[in-house]
Design an enzyme around this catalytic site. Structure first.
Site, PDB file in Angstrom:
ATOM      1  N   GLY A  55       0.827  -1.199   0.000  1.00 19.49           N
ATOM      2  CA  GLY A  55       0.000   0.000   0.000  1.00 19.49           C
ATOM      3  C   GLY A  55       0.860   1.247   0.000  1.00 19.49           C
ATOM      4  N   CYS A  82       5.294  -6.033   1.708  1.00 16.55           N
ATOM      5  CA  CYS A  82       5.676  -4.621   1.737  1.00 16.55           C
ATOM      6  C   CYS A  82       4.977  -3.900   2.901  1.00 16.55           C
ATOM      7  CB  CYS A  82       5.394  -3.973   0.382  1.00 16.55           C
ATOM      8  SG  CYS A  82       6.300  -2.429   0.130  1.00 16.55           S
ATOM      9  N   TYR A  83       3.944  -3.104   2.630  1.00 21.72           N
ATOM     10  CA  TYR A  83       3.207  -2.438   3.714  1.00 21.72           C
ATOM     11  C   TYR A  83       2.663  -3.477   4.692  1.00 21.72           C
ATOM     12  CZ  TYR A  83      -0.260   0.534   6.052  1.00 21.72           C
ATOM     13  OH  TYR A  83      -1.007   1.215   6.991  1.00 21.72           O
ATOM     14  N   HIS A 168       7.808  -7.386  -3.666  1.00 23.97           N
ATOM     15  CA  HIS A 168       6.508  -7.758  -4.247  1.00 23.97           C
ATOM     16  C   HIS A 168       6.654  -9.053  -5.062  1.00 23.97           C
ATOM     17  CE1 HIS A 168       4.063  -4.197  -3.269  1.00 23.97           C
ATOM     18  NE2 HIS A 168       5.223  -3.561  -3.309  1.00 23.97           N
ATOM     19  N   GLU A 170       4.327 -10.721  -6.343  1.00 18.30           N
ATOM     20  CA  GLU A 170       3.242 -10.851  -7.313  1.00 18.30           C
ATOM     21  C   GLU A 170       3.551 -10.252  -8.674  1.00 18.30           C
ATOM     22  OE1 GLU A 170       2.105  -7.150  -4.789  1.00 18.30           O
ATOM     23  OE2 GLU A 170       3.335  -8.962  -4.644  1.00 18.30           O
ATOM     24  N   ASP A 226     -17.391 -11.706 -22.905  1.00 16.03           N
ATOM     25  CA  ASP A 226     -18.094 -11.841 -21.631  1.00 16.03           C
ATOM     26  C   ASP A 226     -19.548 -12.268 -21.812  1.00 16.03           C
ATOM     27  OD1 ASP A 226     -15.720 -10.928 -20.600  1.00 16.03           O
ATOM     28  OD2 ASP A 226     -16.430  -8.893 -20.270  1.00 16.03           O
ATOM     29  N   LYS A 367     -10.581 -11.503 -16.501  1.00 11.72           N
ATOM     30  CA  LYS A 367     -10.862 -11.624 -17.939  1.00 11.72           C
ATOM     31  C   LYS A 367     -10.230 -12.873 -18.555  1.00 11.72           C
ATOM     32  CE  LYS A 367     -12.528  -9.725 -21.775  1.00 11.72           C
ATOM     33  NZ  LYS A 367     -13.881  -9.165 -21.948  1.00 11.72           N
TER      34      LYS A 367
END
Length: 511
Positions: A55, A82-83, A168, A170, A226, A367
């Site tokens: 964050g 992190c945060y 991070h 990710e 979609d 998606k």
């Protein structure tokens, strides 16, 4: 409320969605909730582990975000990123201070033996993005990873099964980050890799059948990925109780209506009701230039036409929408309701006077997961690979007032650009590609004649789910062919430009 083996508490990081995406790619279902989610709602999901995201705030600031401290008493593994790491250190009595200098970019992480590093090298590249650092570890915590600028890059408390990364994992820059997240989920939390589109499809089909029973479902169809996947899923679940409706707004691409009709009839074997509303839309949009006003007129007219169609049938109790998980996440901002960038046709529910119940079978999916589900349902690959097309159609790709002449010019230019993109092989390598008619005139020369015609802008981006996007780095000769053909073959355009802005700060669409 659905069980979620891993729950991510969102503290406002731009990367939070990537955490869920990486875990899901590894077969572990994961949900994102705001950092201040009520502890009872977290418990209802029956998580086996929690992840505290990164964050922008500092844990020692007055406006810092803090979760319910009861999360630390759930007796389940926790991973701070992190945060999230700094929150853990602060909560357990350690010390966090401003770093001497912000650390952004790649760093070499040196690891010690631990389950969290299973099947990853002792030295690996990770991505740092922080302005604070851990100065003192809390009692019971130990250092298990470090870098040149972060002496406490990875910490752990074995007894409490709490881990924390300063980097991070990710983001794709962290080379083994996906594996680290998987290790946390599997080895620390005991999660199994059971999340896949086959099991999801079976679950949703049963949910739809249990919900609808003898009722009928009205489904809006656009021909995009979609809505096509929603229709295919509903058709599998309830068959002829599905009422699929396609509205031709007059704002579609060239031959779009014919392509959609053929797709549903020949490939999906689903009955499709087609409403030609071209005249209604163009009349109501006459003289309207403001983008938000255009969107609202299109949206309200859409609902009005659907209500009118629904009255022709007995027992229609439900309306199906293709709401996706990013829409759901973004509708709950960390700081409260976010500012409206543009109206979204799938978010915000229905007008109060509409008595339909909403069915949103894709609201748990990103998606790319929707595309995998489509393949699972037997939708042809060429349909699944179609680029996104916005609900308001070409109305938001024409700057200013919508006129039939402008629509004709834009359709011709768009066809040429897509033809060249597909011929080059770049169509399937990019997320979205389209032409914008700027309604800005400039001087040109064709033959011996002076021209004063319109400017077309080509917009082609690379993305994973549309939340962020980079402009596509296309070969210059490809862009040159697109430009040359558009200028030579489309009367009314004498200049073509290429949009090289990314999202953020720009949006993908122009309006």
């Amino acid at each position: 409320m659905k069980n979620a083996p891993i729950v991510v508490l969102d503290f406002g990081s731009q990367y939070t969605q990537l955490i869920a995406r990486k875990l899901r790619e590894n077969g572990v279902y994961c949900e994102i909730v705001p950092y201040n989610e009520k502890i009872d709602d977290i418990k209802k999901r029956k998580p086996k582990g929690l992840i505290l995201s990164g964050g922008p705030a500092s844990v020692y600031s007055d406006d810092s975000y803090h979760p319910d401290s009861e999360i630390f008493k759930l007796n389940i593994p926790i991973l701070g990123i992190c945060y999230g790491m700094q929150l853990i250190v602060q909560y357990f009595g350690g010390k966090v201070i401003p770093a001497n200098s912000h650390e952004y970019g790649s760093a070499l992480l040196k690891c010690e033996d631990d389950f969290i590093f299973n099947e990853t090298p002792k030295e690996q590249i990770v991505w740092m993005s922080h302005g604070d650092r851990v100065e003192e570890l809390p009692e019971g915590f130990k250092k298990i990873g470090y870098s040149d600028n972060s002496p406490y890059a990875v910490i752990a408390n074995d007894e409490k099964k709490i881990y924390a990364f300063q980097f991070h994992p990710e983001v794709h820059h962290s080379k083994y980050g996906s594996k680290l997240l998987k290790n946390f989920a599997k080895h620390i939390c005991g999660c199994e890799s059971t999340w896949n589109m086959g099991s999801f499809a079976k679950e949703q089909i049963k949910n739809i059948q249990d919900e609808v029973k003898e009722g009928k479902v009205l489904c809006a169809v656009s021909g995009g990925v979609d809505s096509s996947v929603v229709a295919a899923l509903l058709n599998e679940a309830i068959g002829d109780k599905l009422v699929a409706v396609f509205i031709d707004t007059g704002l579609l691409r060239a031959n779009e209506r014919e392509a959609v009709e053929n797709m549903f009839k020949s490939k999906l074997k689903i009955s499709l009701i087609v409403i030609d509303a071209t005249e209604i839309y163009l009349t109501r949009l006459k003289g309207i230039s403001d983008p938000e006003e255009k969107r609202k007129i299109i949206g309200h007219t859409f609902i009005e036409l659907f209500e009118k169609e629904a009255k022709k049938y007995d027992n229609i109790k439900y309306l199906a929408q293709g709401t996706l998980y990013p829409d759901v996440i973004e509708s709950v901002s960390v700081k409260g309701p976010s500012k409206t960038i543009k109206s979204h046709h799938n978010v915000g529910g229905l007008p109060e006077h509409m008595k339909f119940k909403l069915i949103e079978p894709l609201r748990e999916l990103f998606k790319d997961e929707v595309r995998k589900l489509g393949l699972e349902l037997g939708i042809p690959k060429d349909m699944i690979q179609r680029h996104p097309f916005p609900g308001p159609g070409l109305a938001i790709r024409i700057m200013g007032e919508i006129k039939e002449a402008s629509l004709k010019i834009l359709r011709q230019a768009d066809v040429i650009m897509i033809e060249e993109l597909k011929a080059s092989g770049y169509y399937t390598k990019t997320w979205q590609a389209f032409v914008v008619l700027l309604n800005v005139r400039s001087v040109g020369v064709m033959g011996d004649n002076r021209t004063y015609d319109n400017t077309a802008c080509i917009r082609i981006v690379e993305s994973v789910d549309g939340m962020t996007a980079n402009f596509a780095y296309l070969p210059h000769d490809l862009l040159e062919r697109m430009s040359s053909r558009i200028i030579n073959e489309v009367e009314g355009i004498n200049r073509v430009v290429y949009d090289i802005s990314s999202k953020p700060p720009a949006t993908i669409e122009w309006e």
